[in-house]
Design a protein around this motif. Structure first.
Motif, short mmCIF file in Angstrom:
data_model
loop_
_atom_site.label_atom_id
_atom_site.label_comp_id
_atom_site.label_asym_id
_atom_site.label_seq_id
_atom_site.Cartn_x
_atom_site.Cartn_y
_atom_site.Cartn_z
N ALA A 7 -18.96 17.86 -58.99
CA ALA A 7 -19.04 18.75 -60.15
C ALA A 7 -17.69 18.80 -60.87
O ALA A 7 -17.62 18.75 -62.09
CB ALA A 7 -19.49 20.14 -59.72
N MET A 22 -16.63 20.90 -66.71
CA MET A 22 -16.41 21.97 -65.74
C MET A 22 -15.12 22.73 -66.07
O MET A 22 -14.13 22.15 -66.49
CB MET A 22 -16.29 21.38 -64.33
CG MET A 22 -17.61 20.91 -63.77
SD MET A 22 -18.77 22.27 -63.43
CE MET A 22 -18.02 23.00 -61.96
N GLY A 56 -26.79 25.29 -56.18
CA GLY A 56 -26.23 24.03 -56.63
C GLY A 56 -27.25 23.28 -57.45
O GLY A 56 -28.44 23.56 -57.39
N MET A 57 -26.76 22.34 -58.25
CA MET A 57 -27.65 21.50 -59.03
C MET A 57 -27.14 20.08 -58.93
O MET A 57 -26.69 19.49 -59.89
CB MET A 57 -27.68 21.95 -60.49
CG MET A 57 -28.35 23.31 -60.67
SD MET A 57 -28.73 23.63 -62.38
CE MET A 57 -29.44 25.28 -62.23
N TYR A 101 -24.88 17.04 -61.45
CA TYR A 101 -23.43 16.85 -61.32
C TYR A 101 -22.97 15.50 -61.87
O TYR A 101 -21.79 15.30 -62.09
CB TYR A 101 -22.99 16.98 -59.86
CG TYR A 101 -23.13 18.37 -59.30
CD1 TYR A 101 -23.40 19.46 -60.12
CD2 TYR A 101 -22.96 18.60 -57.95
CE1 TYR A 101 -23.53 20.73 -59.59
CE2 TYR A 101 -23.09 19.87 -57.42
CZ TYR A 101 -23.37 20.93 -58.24
OH TYR A 101 -23.50 22.18 -57.71
N ILE A 134 -26.38 24.42 -65.21
CA ILE A 134 -25.43 24.68 -64.13
C ILE A 134 -24.53 25.89 -64.44
O ILE A 134 -23.97 26.49 -63.52
CB ILE A 134 -24.60 23.42 -63.83
CG1 ILE A 134 -23.94 23.54 -62.46
CG2 ILE A 134 -23.60 23.13 -64.93
CD1 ILE A 134 -23.38 22.27 -61.96
N ILE A 157 -24.91 28.97 -62.35
CA ILE A 157 -24.15 29.13 -61.11
C ILE A 157 -22.70 29.49 -61.42
O ILE A 157 -22.16 30.47 -60.92
CB ILE A 157 -24.21 27.84 -60.27
CG1 ILE A 157 -25.66 27.50 -59.96
CG2 ILE A 157 -23.38 27.99 -59.00
CD1 ILE A 157 -25.85 26.18 -59.26
N ILE A 158 -22.09 28.68 -62.28
CA ILE A 158 -20.66 28.86 -62.56
C ILE A 158 -20.37 30.27 -63.06
O ILE A 158 -19.37 30.87 -62.68
CB ILE A 158 -20.19 27.83 -63.61
CG1 ILE A 158 -20.45 26.40 -63.10
CG2 ILE A 158 -18.72 28.02 -63.95
CD1 ILE A 158 -20.32 25.34 -64.17
#
Lengths: 337, 337
Positions: free
Chosen positions: A58, A64, A247-248, A252, B263, B266-267
Motif C-alpha cells: 500500500a 497513500m 484491508g483491500m 493495493y 481504501i 480504512i485509512i
C-alpha cells in the motif's frame, strides 16, 4: 567493529505485483562502525525480526498519505535489540517493537513510536510482529469494536490463514459464531479448519459467491481484500450486516474494478467501518496485553509463521506474500539475538 | 357511477433513463364502478397525491429485491381518501398514506402498511409525501441515527434541493454545522442558499472535488448519488467521517464505474452506514411526529414542491425527476379532494 549494513531500497512504483530488483533493490554497499557510529542522543539497534505485510505494498502507491519515497529504504514493523543507547528510556539489551527501515543496523533518534517488549510469557520474538503484535491488535481491536458479534450468527473471514485473519477466525469462534473462512491454497484451507472454521475454502478453486450463497447470509464480513470479494459479501450480506474493513489487498496495486452492488449498503442497512489500530488502542490495549500473550502461551490461541532468513531474501518473500504464496504470518528472521 | 380508471404500467427494464411510453405506458382502457365494485373486506381509495421518487427507478432494476414485474402497475407512496370501507379501522373520508399502485382508484385489501394522516396543523396533503412524510422521515431518522453531528463540523449534502436533501441541510444547520450542498441547476442552488447552506454549488458546472478540496474536509457526507461523488467525498473526508448512505441515484440505471479510493475507508477510519426508514421508525417516529409538522406549520422548516397535475403527465414528470430537472419535491396532484 565495522560490518556490512545490508538494506532494501524502494526503486520505483510497482505496476501490478512488486518485482524484486526492480520495485526494490537489495544493497550491500554500506558499512557501519557499531562501536563508534555517533548516536547524537539516539539508539543503535540491531534488527532481529521484520514483518512482511501487505501494508508495505500500500505504501508503494503514490496516492497513500505515508507513501515511500523513491530512493528511501522500505520500512515496516519489526523487532530489534538495543546495542547502544543515549536515551535514558532504553537500555542495552532491550527488545523494541517499532517501524524500522529495512536494514540490519539502524541509529534511531525519533523513538516515540518504539515500545519495549516485556515478554512475560517468553514467547518467540517473532510473535510480537504477529498474534501478540500489530496484526494481533488489528484483529482484536477491530473485532471488539465493530463486529457486534452474536452467538449463532455467521462471520465470513478473508485472508483467513494470514496473521490477522487467523486470529479473527478464533475470535469469532470464541464468540460462538459460525465461521466461513477463505484462503488461497489447499494447505491454507487445512490450517483454517485447524483454527476452527466451520466452512473453509480455497477461493482460487471455489467461487466465493457460491460458498456464501450456500452457507450465508453473513452477519459479519472481515474484509482483507476488497474488490470482487467485497462485491460477493455485499450480495450475501444479511440485514444489518457489519463489514469490518481491515484491508483491500486487491486495491493495493492501484487497480480497481466497479463494485456494482454498493447499493446493497442501503437496501440491507449495512454498516461498513474502516479502522486503524492506533485509534482504538486506548480502548483495547490493556485488555489485549492482559489476555492475548497468556492465551498464546497456553496454546489456546494458535498462530502460524512463514519464516524467511536474512535480508537478502526479503524481496522474494515479500513478492510471495503479495502473490498469496506464504503460509502463515510472513516474518523475516534477521538474527536470532 | 362508472368512471375511467387511468393507470401507469411497467413495460420494460430501462437501459439508462426511463422513456415515457417505452419503459412505462399510460393506460386509460380500464373503468371502475365506484358504487358497486366489490371490496371483499377491503377499502376503495381515490388517489389524491402521488410521490415521484428515485426509488421508483431503483425498483425498475431486475436486481432489486422488490422490483416491479413487467405488466404490473408502477407503485409508490401517495395519499388517498377513502370512498368506501369494509374495514373497521378506516372510515369514509380518512386520508391514508401508503404505497399505491399508480391508478386513480384502487380497491385495497392488504392495508397493513397504510396509515391514517391526522394532519393537526392542516398542512397541504402533499406535505405528507414530502417533509412531513417519508422523505422527511428519511432525512430526520438517518441524520439523528448516523450523523453524530458536532457543532462547527462540516457536512456535505448531495441532492440538496430534493425532498430529503433540503431537510438534511436544515437539520445540519440546526446542529450548528457548516453545510456544503450541491444541486443540478442554478435555480436549485439559489434554493440551497435560502435553506441556509454555507456553500452551495451546481455540480453540473462546478467540480464537486474542487469545492470539497477548498471547503472541506468533510465530517459528514449525506450520500444521495454514489458513484463519482462518493469518490470525491472519500477523497475529501476527514478522519472518522460518517457517510450516510441514503441513495445512489447514479447506480439506479444499472451502470457502475470503479470507485478507486475505497481504501480511504480504512485509512481515514470512515464509517459508512446504509439505513432504511422503517427500521429506525420505532426509535424516532414519535419525536418526528411531535416536532416536524409543527416546525413546518410555523415555517421554521422550509420545503419546496415541483407539482405535476394528472396521471397523464406522470411519466414525463418522472423522467424529469431522473434527469434532475425537477425543482423541489416531485409530487403529482391527482385530485384536490
Amino acid at each position: 567493529m565495522t560490518v556490512t549494513n545490508k538494506r532494501i531500497i524502494f526503486k520505483e512504483y510497482p505496476k501490478g505485483l512488486p518485482i524484486p530488483g526492480q520495485t526494490t533493490t537489495f544493497d550491500a554497499s554500506q558499512t557501519i562502525d557499531l562501536d563508534n557510529v555517533p548516536l547524537n542522543g539516539g539508539i543503535l539497534v540491531k534488527l532481529l525480526v521484520l514483518s512482511l505485510e501487505p501494508y508495505i505494498m500500500a505504501r508503494m502507491q503514490p496516492f497513500m498519505p505515508n507513501m515511500y519515497q523513491i530512493g528511501d529504504m522500505i520500512e515496516c514493523f519489526g523487532i530489534g535489540v538495543v546495542l547502544r543507547s543515549e536515551k535514558p528510556a532504553f537500555q542495552v539489551g532491550d527488545h523494541l517493537h517499532g517501524s524500522y527501515p529495512f536494514q540490519e543496523y539502524s541509529v534511531l533518534r525519533q523513538t516515540e513510536s518504539f515500545t519495549k517488549i516485556h515478554n512475560e510469557y517468553n514467547l518467540p520474538w517473532s510473535a510480537f510482529v504477529g498474534i501478540a503484535g500489530l496484526p494481533g491488535k488489528t484483529a482484536y481491536f477491530g473485532w471488539k469494536e465493530h463486529s457486534r458479534a452474536k452467538k449463532g450468527e455467521v462471520a465470513f473471514v478473508t485472508s483467513g490463514a494470514g496473521a490477522v485473519g487467523s486470529f479473527v477466525i478464533q475470535l469469532a469462534k470464541r464468540d460462538g459464531m459460525k465461521v466461513i473462512a477463505s484462503a488461497g491454497s489447499d494447505d491454507k484451507v487445512e490450517f483454517l479448519k485447524e483454527l476452527g472454521a466451520d466452512v473453509a475454502f480455497n477461493y482460487k478453486t471455489t467461487k466465493t459467491s457460491e460458498i456464501l450463497t450456500k452457507e450465508g447470509p453473513i452477519n459479519v464480513y472481515w474484509d482483507n481484500v476488497g474488490g470482487e470479494t467485497l462485491e460477493a459479501a455485499l450480495n450475501a450480506a444479511a440485514k444489518h450486516a457489519r463489514f469490518i474493513e481491515c484491508g483491500m489487498i486487491s486495491a493495493y496495486d492501484g487497480s480497481s474494478k466497479p463494485i456494482p452492488n454498493l447499493i446493497s449498503i442501503i437496501i440491507k442497512e449495512i454498516s461498513i467501518n474502516g479502522f486503524i489500530v492506533s485509534t482504538l488502542s486506548p480502548k483495547y490495549l490493556e485488555t489485549f496485553e492482559r489476555e492475548v500473550p497468556a492465551l498464546v502461551a497456553s496454546k489456546e490461541l494458535m498462530y502460524r509463521e512463514d519464516v524467511t532468513r536474512g535480508l537478502e531474501n526479503v524481496e522474494v518473500a515479500f513478492g510471495n506474500l503479495m502473490k498469496g504464496a506464504l503460509t502463515g504470518k510472513g516474518v523475516v528472521i534477521m538474527a536470532d539475538k
